[in-house]
Motif scaffolding. Structure first.
Motif, mmCIF file in Angstrom:
data_model
loop_
_atom_site.group_PDB
_atom_site.id
_atom_site.type_symbol
_atom_site.label_atom_id
_atom_site.label_comp_id
_atom_site.label_asym_id
_atom_site.label_seq_id
_atom_site.Cartn_x
_atom_site.Cartn_y
_atom_site.Cartn_z
ATOM 1 N N LEU A 161 0.856 -1.177 0.000
ATOM 2 C CA LEU A 161 0.000 0.000 0.000
ATOM 3 C C LEU A 161 0.897 1.233 0.000
ATOM 4 C CD1 LEU A 161 -2.965 1.142 0.574
ATOM 5 C CD2 LEU A 161 -2.202 1.273 2.958
ATOM 6 N N PRO A 162 0.580 2.276 -0.789
ATOM 7 C CA PRO A 162 1.387 3.490 -0.689
ATOM 8 C C PRO A 162 1.493 3.943 0.759
ATOM 9 C CG PRO A 162 -0.045 3.637 -2.592
ATOM 10 C CD PRO A 162 -0.437 2.382 -1.856
ATOM 11 N N GLN A 163 2.730 4.056 1.228
ATOM 12 C CA GLN A 163 2.967 4.320 2.643
ATOM 13 C C GLN A 163 4.344 4.928 2.825
ATOM 14 O OE1 GLN A 163 4.320 0.251 4.560
ATOM 15 N NE2 GLN A 163 2.781 -0.129 2.965
ATOM 16 N N LEU A 164 4.513 5.601 3.941
ATOM 17 C CA LEU A 164 5.814 6.134 4.323
ATOM 18 C C LEU A 164 6.404 5.238 5.404
ATOM 19 C CD1 LEU A 164 4.934 9.920 4.711
ATOM 20 C CD2 LEU A 164 5.943 8.818 2.714
ATOM 21 N N ARG A 165 7.699 4.998 5.330
ATOM 22 C CA ARG A 165 8.443 4.380 6.423
ATOM 23 C C ARG A 165 9.240 5.512 7.071
ATOM 24 N NH1 ARG A 165 9.010 -1.014 4.521
ATOM 25 N NH2 ARG A 165 6.951 -1.539 3.673
ATOM 26 N N ALA A 166 9.050 5.704 8.362
ATOM 27 C CA ALA A 166 9.648 6.871 9.015
ATOM 28 C C ALA A 166 9.988 6.554 10.458
ATOM 29 C CB ALA A 166 8.684 8.061 8.955
ATOM 30 N N ALA A 206 14.565 12.145 6.577
ATOM 31 C CA ALA A 206 14.325 11.297 5.409
ATOM 32 C C ALA A 206 13.207 10.318 5.694
ATOM 33 C CB ALA A 206 15.597 10.542 5.025
ATOM 34 N N VAL A 207 12.468 9.973 4.649
ATOM 35 C CA VAL A 207 11.447 8.939 4.715
ATOM 36 C C VAL A 207 11.587 8.053 3.482
ATOM 37 C CG1 VAL A 207 9.794 10.348 6.022
ATOM 38 C CG2 VAL A 207 9.731 10.364 3.509
ATOM 39 N N THR A 208 11.053 6.855 3.598
ATOM 40 C CA THR A 208 10.927 5.979 2.435
ATOM 41 C C THR A 208 9.471 5.988 2.008
ATOM 42 O OG1 THR A 208 12.737 4.524 3.093
ATOM 43 C CG2 THR A 208 11.108 3.615 1.600
ATOM 44 N N LEU A 209 9.227 6.193 0.732
ATOM 45 C CA LEU A 209 7.881 6.118 0.183
ATOM 46 C C LEU A 209 7.751 4.805 -0.577
ATOM 47 C CD1 LEU A 209 5.092 7.166 -0.598
ATOM 48 C CD2 LEU A 209 6.163 8.526 -2.412
ATOM 49 N N GLU A 210 6.954 3.890 -0.029
ATOM 50 C CA GLU A 210 6.701 2.597 -0.658
ATOM 51 C C GLU A 210 5.410 2.685 -1.464
ATOM 52 O OE1 GLU A 210 8.199 -0.465 -0.455
ATOM 53 O OE2 GLU A 210 9.756 -0.127 1.032
ATOM 54 N N ALA A 211 5.382 2.099 -2.657
ATOM 55 C CA ALA A 211 4.172 2.139 -3.466
ATOM 56 C C ALA A 211 4.178 1.017 -4.493
ATOM 57 C CB ALA A 211 4.029 3.487 -4.167
ATOM 58 N N GLY A 212 3.312 0.029 -4.290
ATOM 59 C CA GLY A 212 3.090 -0.988 -5.304
ATOM 60 C C GLY A 212 4.085 -2.119 -5.307
ATOM 61 N N GLU A 213 4.282 -2.704 -6.491
ATOM 62 C CA GLU A 213 5.095 -3.901 -6.645
ATOM 63 C C GLU A 213 6.210 -3.681 -7.661
ATOM 64 O OE1 GLU A 213 2.767 -6.866 -9.408
ATOM 65 O OE2 GLU A 213 1.306 -5.730 -8.225
ATOM 66 N N PRO A 214 7.232 -4.529 -7.678
ATOM 67 C CA PRO A 214 8.356 -4.334 -8.592
ATOM 68 C C PRO A 214 8.017 -4.760 -10.015
ATOM 69 C CG PRO A 214 8.683 -6.332 -7.330
ATOM 70 C CD PRO A 214 7.442 -5.684 -6.784
ATOM 71 N N LEU A 215 8.864 -4.304 -10.948
ATOM 72 C CA LEU A 215 8.790 -4.691 -12.357
ATOM 73 C C LEU A 215 7.463 -4.334 -13.018
ATOM 74 C CD1 LEU A 215 10.613 -8.145 -12.207
ATOM 75 C CD2 LEU A 215 11.472 -6.006 -13.175
ATOM 76 N N ARG A 216 6.731 -3.368 -12.430
ATOM 77 C CA ARG A 216 5.490 -2.907 -13.043
ATOM 78 C C ARG A 216 5.378 -1.403 -12.865
ATOM 79 N NH1 ARG A 216 0.076 -5.409 -11.266
ATOM 80 N NH2 ARG A 216 -0.569 -4.072 -12.999
ATOM 81 N N LEU A 217 4.701 -0.764 -13.806
ATOM 82 C CA LEU A 217 4.306 0.633 -13.667
ATOM 83 C C LEU A 217 2.809 0.653 -13.378
ATOM 84 C CD1 LEU A 217 6.330 2.359 -16.508
ATOM 85 C CD2 LEU A 217 6.463 2.881 -14.072
ATOM 86 N N GLN A 218 2.442 1.155 -12.209
ATOM 87 C CA GLN A 218 1.062 1.110 -11.751
ATOM 88 C C GLN A 218 0.535 2.535 -11.599
ATOM 89 O OE1 GLN A 218 2.653 -1.442 -8.503
ATOM 90 N NE2 GLN A 218 0.767 -2.622 -8.810
ATOM 91 N N PRO A 219 -0.320 2.977 -12.519
ATOM 92 C CA PRO A 219 -0.759 4.376 -12.536
ATOM 93 C C PRO A 219 -1.380 4.853 -11.235
ATOM 94 C CG PRO A 219 -1.359 3.286 -14.588
ATOM 95 C CD PRO A 219 -0.827 2.218 -13.676
ATOM 96 N N GLN A 220 -2.177 4.024 -10.568
ATOM 97 C CA GLN A 220 -2.830 4.464 -9.347
ATOM 98 C C GLN A 220 -1.807 4.746 -8.242
ATOM 99 O OE1 GLN A 220 -5.929 1.856 -7.975
ATOM 100 N NE2 GLN A 220 -6.350 3.072 -6.144
#
Length: 408
Positions: A161-166, A206-220
């Motif tokens: 899920l789009p999320q921040l690691r902080a 600094a934060v890490t922004l996680e979003a989606g899965e690897p090896l794909r471009l996901q517009p949402q």
């Protein structure tokens, strides 16, 4: 007696010096950083995009593809940087869409020496290849930044899920994370060697922004990442681009992995972002030979922050990450109570409760808590990913293991 002529005031904004180049106020430049992992004339330089505003402001750094198979961050940075008008920008944006260019060219998470770059920051000029690359990038680019957002995805057939690691124990990081609007925040200090952890240790929020899965471009996922960064830039006073969020920002001080107790074909029944209760069926694991099916139940009430995609799994496989939306005070009170009732082994004494993978209550005696890296199980780490397969006890300067890492 003639009065001396007044000394002209210096311009409000000076040229921005980076990688031996001077970027003038109100201009945009593409620079190049050499990772020095090639020999001779083989390889190539990594593009560094700099938008230097005409007005004073902070230096915001956006990094993507530290793991070469993570594509969403590349597109997020492209959209953000190329949407900026330097003449109307306050401050400076440094965008590095593809940090690990060699891995990206091979559709691999890793550097050519089969090491995970995101385990070697801030690096060393005399260490392994990964350590030297990390040192070069950190000293030449990251140390020129006031704030950092490092963009990642899930790893190896997992999505986030789009999320921040902080690190929410750091007030400057808390303030930074609040600038991203309604994107969820997960409390983690960050594994040692990650870019985020090294930046914070160096005094750069600094934060890490996680979003989606690897090896794909996901517009949402890309859209939400762009929206979050533009919200941050607006709150920092860098741009005038107000973005509204329908819901307040959820903060998770704890998260746990739910593992499959059986091997077989995993078919999920929830999506990232879903709210689950204790006993919710998260998915099923079916033996393809005997056709025996087992349900994977949630031991917790919370929200799905990350999960495995449908695939074949083995017993013990970390399949679903459930975030618990609790308060910092409640976590600290629970930790204090636990400390008063039982001794904590030295190797498990840490402040970051989110990095402790707890078993369901009914299995507490079978599975004691274990300390993990930034994203719980080693093989499922989104920010850090699985560490490059090295021999036990291998030092930074030792040669990499003979076996190549598993490729997606």
């Amino acid at each position: 007696m003639t009065a001396p002529e007044p000394t002209p005031a210096p311009p409000a904004v000076q040229a921005f010096e980076l990688l031996g180049e001077a970027v003038q106020p109100g201009t945009w430049r593409q620079l190049a950083w050499s990772a020095s992992y090639h020999f001779g004339e083989l390889g190539g330089a990594t593009p560094v995009l700099v938008s230097h505003g005409a007005e004073p402001g902070p230096v915001l750094c956006l990094t993507g593809a530290v793991h070469g198979d993570e594509l969403n961050g590349i597109e997020i940075i492209r959209r953000v940087v190329h949407s900026l008008d330097p003449k109307g920008l306050s401050g400076t944006v440094i965008g590095v869409p593809i940090v690990n260019l060699a891995g990206f060219q091979r559709n691999s998470r890793y550097l050519p020496d089969r090491r995970d770059l995101n385990r070697y920051f801030p690096g060393s000029p005399t260490g392994s290849l990964a350590s030297r690359v990390a040192h070069s990038f950190f000293t030449q680019i990251i140390e020129r930044c006031d704030r950092l957002a490092d963009l990642h995805t899930g790893s190896f057939h997992r999505t986030n899920l789009p999320q921040l690691r902080a690190d929410l124990s750091n007030p400057a990081v808390v303030e930074l994370s609040r600038g991203f609007g309604g994107i969820a925040v997960l409390q983690t200090q960050g594994a040692k060697g990650t870019l985020r952890r090294a930046a914070v240790d160096a005094g750069i929020p600094a934060v890490t922004l996680e979003a989606g899965e690897p090896l794909r471009l996901q517009p949402q996922q890309v859209d939400q990442g762009v929206r979050g960064i533009e919200t941050l830039m607006h709150k920092l006073g860098m741009i005038n681009r107000q973005r509204n969020w329908p819901n307040p920002q959820p903060v998770f001080y704890e998260s746990y992995w739910v593992r499959s107790d059986h091997g077989g074909i995993l078919l999920t029944q929830v999506d990232v972002g879903d709210v689950v209760r204790e006993g919710t069926v998260l998915g099923t694991v079916t033996d393809p030979i005997t056709n025996v099916r087992h349900e994977v139940l949630s031991p917790y009430r919370g929200r799905i922050l990350g999960m495995a995609l449908n695939q074949v799994v083995m017993p013990g496989f970390a399949a679903f990450r459930v975030g618990i939306q609790t308060t910092e005070e409640a976590v600290q009170e629970e930790a204090a109570t636990a400390a008063d009732t039982q001794p904590v082994p030295a190797q498990e004494a840490r402040d970051d409760t989110s990095e402790i993978e707890r078993p369901p209550p009914e299995r507490a005696e079978e599975m004691p808590p274990r300390i993990e890296g930034d994203d719980a199980p080693e093989e499922e780490s989104g920010e850090g990913g699985p560490a490059a397969p090295e021999r036990a006890g291998e030092t930074d300067d030792a040669p990499a293991a003979v076996a190549a890492p598993p490729e997606p």
